[in-house]
Write a protein that holds these residues in place. Structure first.
Motif, PDB file in Angstrom:
ATOM      1  N   ARG A 297       8.525  -0.324  47.716  1.00  0.00           N
ATOM      2  CA  ARG A 297       8.940  -0.524  49.113  1.00  0.00           C
ATOM      3  C   ARG A 297      10.180  -1.415  49.247  1.00  0.00           C
ATOM      4  NH1 ARG A 297       3.189  -1.091  52.463  1.00  0.00           N
ATOM      5  NH2 ARG A 297       2.271   0.872  51.675  1.00  0.00           N
ATOM      6  N   ASN A 298      10.975  -1.413  48.211  1.00  0.00           N
ATOM      7  CA  ASN A 298      12.278  -2.082  48.272  1.00  0.00           C
ATOM      8  C   ASN A 298      13.299  -1.009  48.650  1.00  0.00           C
ATOM      9  OD1 ASN A 298      14.635  -3.485  47.935  1.00  0.00           O
ATOM     10  ND2 ASN A 298      14.099  -4.345  45.931  1.00  0.00           N
ATOM     11  N   TYR A 299      13.283  -0.674  49.959  1.00  0.00           N
ATOM     12  CA  TYR A 299      14.003   0.513  50.396  1.00  0.00           C
ATOM     13  C   TYR A 299      15.517   0.352  50.356  1.00  0.00           C
ATOM     14  CZ  TYR A 299       9.366   1.904  51.896  1.00  0.00           C
ATOM     15  OH  TYR A 299       8.052   2.224  51.912  1.00  0.00           O
ATOM     16  N   ASP A 300      16.021  -0.855  50.546  1.00  0.00           N
ATOM     17  CA  ASP A 300      17.484  -1.058  50.479  1.00  0.00           C
ATOM     18  C   ASP A 300      18.000  -0.733  49.079  1.00  0.00           C
ATOM     19  OD1 ASP A 300      17.545  -3.957  52.693  1.00  0.00           O
ATOM     20  OD2 ASP A 300      17.565  -1.801  53.107  1.00  0.00           O
ATOM     21  N   SER A 301      17.327  -1.282  48.078  1.00  0.00           N
ATOM     22  CA  SER A 301      17.745  -1.010  46.701  1.00  0.00           C
ATOM     23  C   SER A 301      17.535   0.459  46.347  1.00  0.00           C
ATOM     24  CB  SER A 301      16.974  -1.898  45.723  1.00  0.00           C
ATOM     25  OG  SER A 301      17.260  -3.259  45.952  1.00  0.00           O
ATOM     26  N   ALA A 302      16.411   1.026  46.828  1.00  0.00           N
ATOM     27  CA  ALA A 302      16.143   2.441  46.558  1.00  0.00           C
ATOM     28  C   ALA A 302      17.233   3.317  47.144  1.00  0.00           C
ATOM     29  CB  ALA A 302      14.784   2.829  47.131  1.00  0.00           C
ATOM     30  N   TYR A 303      17.654   2.993  48.376  1.00  0.00           N
ATOM     31  CA  TYR A 303      18.701   3.795  49.027  1.00  0.00           C
ATOM     32  C   TYR A 303      20.031   3.658  48.289  1.00  0.00           C
ATOM     33  CZ  TYR A 303      22.076   5.379  52.489  1.00  0.00           C
ATOM     34  OH  TYR A 303      23.082   6.026  53.120  1.00  0.00           O
ATOM     35  N   ALA A 304      20.388   2.436  47.886  1.00  0.00           N
ATOM     36  CA  ALA A 304      21.649   2.226  47.175  1.00  0.00           C
ATOM     37  C   ALA A 304      21.667   2.996  45.855  1.00  0.00           C
ATOM     38  CB  ALA A 304      21.868   0.741  46.923  1.00  0.00           C
ATOM     39  N   CYS A 305      20.548   2.968  45.123  1.00  0.00           N
ATOM     40  CA  CYS A 305      20.468   3.696  43.860  1.00  0.00           C
ATOM     41  C   CYS A 305      20.525   5.208  44.083  1.00  0.00           C
ATOM     42  CB  CYS A 305      19.189   3.325  43.106  1.00  0.00           C
ATOM     43  SG  CYS A 305      19.191   1.631  42.468  1.00  0.00           S
ATOM     44  N   HIS A 306      19.876   5.657  45.168  1.00  0.00           N
ATOM     45  CA  HIS A 306      19.896   7.093  45.457  1.00  0.00           C
ATOM     46  C   HIS A 306      21.307   7.565  45.801  1.00  0.00           C
ATOM     47  CE1 HIS A 306      18.303  10.972  46.645  1.00  0.00           C
ATOM     48  NE2 HIS A 306      18.987  10.882  47.777  1.00  0.00           N
ATOM     49  N   VAL A 307      22.040   6.762  46.547  1.00  0.00           N
ATOM     50  CA  VAL A 307      23.423   7.116  46.886  1.00  0.00           C
ATOM     51  C   VAL A 307      24.270   7.207  45.621  1.00  0.00           C
ATOM     52  CG1 VAL A 307      25.529   6.287  48.018  1.00  0.00           C
ATOM     53  CG2 VAL A 307      23.350   6.190  49.231  1.00  0.00           C
ATOM     54  N   SER A 308      24.123   6.236  44.732  1.00  0.00           N
ATOM     55  CA  SER A 308      24.874   6.271  43.473  1.00  0.00           C
ATOM     56  C   SER A 308      24.497   7.501  42.655  1.00  0.00           C
ATOM     57  CB  SER A 308      24.594   4.999  42.661  1.00  0.00           C
ATOM     58  OG  SER A 308      25.033   3.849  43.349  1.00  0.00           O
ATOM     59  N   PHE A 309      23.190   7.819  42.622  1.00  0.00           N
ATOM     60  CA  PHE A 309      22.731   9.008  41.902  1.00  0.00           C
ATOM     61  C   PHE A 309      23.369  10.271  42.470  1.00  0.00           C
ATOM     62  CE2 PHE A 309      20.205  12.301  40.219  1.00  0.00           C
ATOM     63  CZ  PHE A 309      19.672  13.043  41.259  1.00  0.00           C
ATOM     64  N   MET A 310      23.401  10.410  43.799  1.00  0.00           N
ATOM     65  CA  MET A 310      23.958  11.605  44.430  1.00  0.00           C
ATOM     66  C   MET A 310      25.457  11.725  44.148  1.00  0.00           C
ATOM     67  SD  MET A 310      21.521  13.253  45.937  1.00  0.00           S
ATOM     68  CE  MET A 310      22.360  14.291  47.132  1.00  0.00           C
ATOM     69  N   GLN A 311      26.165  10.595  44.217  1.00  0.00           N
ATOM     70  CA  GLN A 311      27.615  10.624  43.988  1.00  0.00           C
ATOM     71  C   GLN A 311      27.929  11.066  42.566  1.00  0.00           C
ATOM     72  OE1 GLN A 311      28.725   6.629  45.024  1.00  0.00           O
ATOM     73  NE2 GLN A 311      29.064   7.101  47.188  1.00  0.00           N
ATOM     74  N   ILE A 312      27.227  10.489  41.585  1.00  0.00           N
ATOM     75  CA  ILE A 312      27.488  10.850  40.190  1.00  0.00           C
ATOM     76  C   ILE A 312      27.078  12.294  39.930  1.00  0.00           C
ATOM     77  CG2 ILE A 312      26.865  10.344  37.796  1.00  0.00           C
ATOM     78  CD1 ILE A 312      26.516   7.417  38.664  1.00  0.00           C
ATOM     79  N   ARG A 313      25.943  12.702  40.494  1.00  0.00           N
ATOM     80  CA  ARG A 313      25.502  14.082  40.285  1.00  0.00           C
ATOM     81  C   ARG A 313      26.501  15.077  40.862  1.00  0.00           C
ATOM     82  NH1 ARG A 313      20.670  16.660  43.674  1.00  0.00           N
ATOM     83  NH2 ARG A 313      22.387  16.551  45.154  1.00  0.00           N
ATOM     84  N   ASP A 314      26.999  14.792  42.076  1.00  0.00           N
ATOM     85  CA  ASP A 314      27.985  15.688  42.692  1.00  0.00           C
ATOM     86  C   ASP A 314      29.261  15.757  41.874  1.00  0.00           C
ATOM     87  OD1 ASP A 314      27.112  14.770  46.133  1.00  0.00           O
ATOM     88  OD2 ASP A 314      26.190  16.163  44.712  1.00  0.00           O
ATOM     89  N   SER A 315      29.661  14.602  41.322  1.00  0.00           N
ATOM     90  CA  SER A 315      30.870  14.582  40.499  1.00  0.00           C
ATOM     91  C   SER A 315      30.692  15.449  39.251  1.00  0.00           C
ATOM     92  CB  SER A 315      31.205  13.143  40.103  1.00  0.00           C
ATOM     93  OG  SER A 315      32.278  13.106  39.197  1.00  0.00           O
ATOM     94  N   ILE A 316      29.543  15.317  38.588  1.00  0.00           N
ATOM     95  CA  ILE A 316      29.277  16.109  37.384  1.00  0.00           C
ATOM     96  C   ILE A 316      29.184  17.584  37.732  1.00  0.00           C
ATOM     97  CG2 ILE A 316      27.582  16.574  35.570  1.00  0.00           C
ATOM     98  CD1 ILE A 316      26.927  13.581  35.579  1.00  0.00           C
TER      99      ILE A 316
END
Length: 599
Positions: A297-316
């Motif tokens: 339930r650390n949603y701020d950190s979860a959201y930040a990590c998810h955004v980074s994951f999406m950005q890197i995945r889209d780039s790849i």
């Protein structure tokens, strides 16, 4: 691969040392030494994570090795090093081209160990592209060569490749058998046991962890992941592999809902992946971190990590989609060629198909001819435009230089003469007239101002066009410039030259002087440097100029931060059909390498 084990970790000192080694090798005109220097510089840049620069120097070394038949350097060092970089950047297309060429050369010289190596790499790339049957044949060929050479280390690598392929095909039982065959080799081959046994064993345990994870046996997967991590932390293992071990262990803890332990391992994997700029691992670790933080339930950190994951995945995905499109286009061309060949072989029975094929060929040829003619016209127009632009630039610089020379001469000959005559007249008046003391003092102040004006005039004339340049040449003129700069600032300048036995033509000497002058102006005004190095080397057909400082540097692509100086330098270098390479980072100084051809 041998290229990695021979050198310490990179850094600015290693890069600087390697650059100087390359300059010395070129000055000595020793091909073998130059190839080794290019290899060392590429390694230093790679270790400093300047991947594009390392690729550039390794390609230079590869081409030099190929042209001079240095097969060991080409096949054992440069091609594997380039592949390592391409895999890190996810550029499988470049890795495939490099490996196919390496395979052909290895077969030509009958180097079976290198043949096996490149077959394994090509099979791995095909496997990544889901071409499993083609990949399997390359891996089988790899294993056959390893067996014929009685090389157990190569056999173990072949079993690893086959295990990876079995995992991707969901044939988990086969994958486990291949991995255990590899572990058996590691534990029985003395040559491996005495060298990198632990590193290979950790790699095998991690493979088992991946298999059991996909088989949903998560506890067993975690057990092997932790074994790999334990070995990796106690042994000098490859950092790319260690990052993957942490991530796999973190994923297993996530699946077992032990999220705090998962985060602890994932953070270690994240640190290594960031340091290596390992895009695939970064994608996976951010995905697993977002899962763990969300569960806690650390949603701020979860959201930040998810955004980074999406950005890197889209780039790849973006890069992969472009490569897939290119591969599809190539495949279409190959299929068309195959279809035309089949039509030609069956022309007696398939007249209708022959007519269609001939029509298709005619259309393709017409399109190719049209494209060829259009490209030829475009290239001709571009060549003419470049020639005109070069002529305009050359004329502009020449007119400016002539005007600078005229102004300098006018200042020195005309204005200097007037000021000197004025001083003589005033001095004569001072000696002849009887005036009050205050008026005499005013006259002395006027004479002092005239002296100051004459000194300033001479300084301006020297900056515009130093007399030393026309009388003694560029080497002496630069020495005079550095003496003046060193006398007026705190910068210590180390100035060296090699190979200059006679003077160059006036235009070349003037361009060299103006380029170095612009660089020194930038160093004095903007760099806040304490030391600067200027080196000039004359070769048979070109001149190399290297200018380095230990100042504050600037961000790549933002050369405008140091004014118009760099733009002026680039214009003069372009005017001489030369090249300029600027390497700088904030806080790490600046290196400028210029090459000017001359006849």
């Amino acid at each position: 691969n041998g290229v990695w084990a021979q050198y310490p970790a990179g850094g600015d000192t290693a890069i600087l040392h390697s650059r100087r080694g390359l300059l010395q090798a070129r000055a000595a005109k020793n091909t073998g030494t130059e190839i080794a220097a290019l290899r060392d510089l590429g390694v230093a840049l790679y270790e400093s994570k300047k991947y594009d620069s390392s690729i550039w120097y390794w390609k230079l070394g590869l081409n030099l090795a190929i042209s001079n038949h240095y097969y060991t350097e080409e096949l054992l060092n440069f091609r594997p090093a380039l592949n390592n970089n391409f895999f890190l950047l996810g550029n499988y297309t470049a890795a495939m081209e490099n490996s196919v060429d390496g395979l052909l050369k290895s077969e030509a010289i009958n180097d079976r160990e290198r043949v096996a190596h490149f077959k394994g790499v090509i099979g791995y790339i095909l496997m990544k592209q889901s071409k499993f049957e083609e990949a399997r044949q390359y891996f089988i060929d790899f294993l056959a060569i390893a067996t014929s050479l009685n090389d157990q280390a190569l056999e173990g690598k072949a079993f690893f490749y086959l295990a990876d392929l079995s995992i991707m095909e969901k044939r988990f039982t086969d994958a486990i058998q291949y991995i255990y065959k590899t572990i058996h080799i590691f534990n029985t081959d003395d040559s491996i046991k005495n060298t990198d046994h632990n590193e290979r064993l950790a790699f095998a345990y991690n493979k088992l962890a991946e298999v059991y994870n996909q088989m949903n046996d998560v506890p067993l997967s975690l057990r092997y992941s932790l074994s790999a991590i334990r070995i990796g932390e106690q042994t000098m293992v490859n950092q790319y592999d260690l990052a993957r071990y942490y991530i796999n262990g973190g994923e297993a803890y996530n699946r077992l809902k032990q999220y705090s332990r998962a985060i602890a391992l994932l953070r270690k994997g994240l640190t290594i992946s960031k340091d290596l700029i390992y895009m695939e691992c970064l994608q996976d670790v951010y995905e697993q971190l977002s899962i763990a933080f969300a569960a806690l339930r650390n949603y701020d950190s979860a959201y930040a990590c998810h955004v980074s994951f999406m950005q890197i995945r889209d780039s790849i995905l973006s890069e992969n989609n472009q490569r897939v499109l290119m591969e599809k286009e190539t495949q279409i061309v190959l299929e068309n060629q195959q279809r035309l060949q089949e039509v030609a072989l069956n022309r007696q029975k398939l007249w209708k198909n022959i007519s269609i094929g001939m029509a298709c060929i005619s259309i393709v040829i017409a399109l190719l001819l049209y494209k060829w003619y259009s490209l030829k016209q475009k290239n001709r127009f571009q060549a003419e435009l470049n020639t005109k632009q070069q002529e305009i630039l050359r004329t502009t610089i020449q007119v400016a230089d002539n005007e600078r020379k005229r102004i300098a001469e006018d200042l020195h000959d005309t204005l200097g003469s007037i000021l000197s005559a004025t001083k003589l007249k005033l001095s004569a008046i001072e000696e002849t007239i009887a005036a009050p003391a205050n008026e005499k003092e005013n006259l002395r102040e006027v004479l002092a101002l005239l002296d100051e004006a004459m000194l300033e005039m001479k300084s301006i004339a020297y900056n515009i066009m130093p007399a030393t340049l026309s009388r003694l040449g560029v080497i002496a003129a630069l020495q005079s410039l550095f003496n003046r700069v060193g006398g007026k600032s705190v910068i210590h300048i180390n100035y060296t030259t090699y190979g200059f036995t006679e003077r160059l033509d006036e235009a070349t000497e003037l361009s060299i002087y103006q380029v170095v002058l612009e660089a020194m102006n930038n160093i004095v005004k903007h760099a806040k440097a304490k030391h600067a190095t200027v080196q000039l080397v004359q070769y048979a057909d070109h001149i190399n100029i290297t200018i380095e400082d230990d100042g504050q540097g600037f961000e790549a692509g933002r050369e405008n931060m140091v004014g118009n100086g760099l733009s002026n330098m680039q214009s003069r270098v372009k005017n001489h059909n030369g090249t300029i390479d600027i390497d700088s980072q904030p806080g790490r100084g600046t290196t400028i390498i210029i090459e000017l051809p001359y006849t």
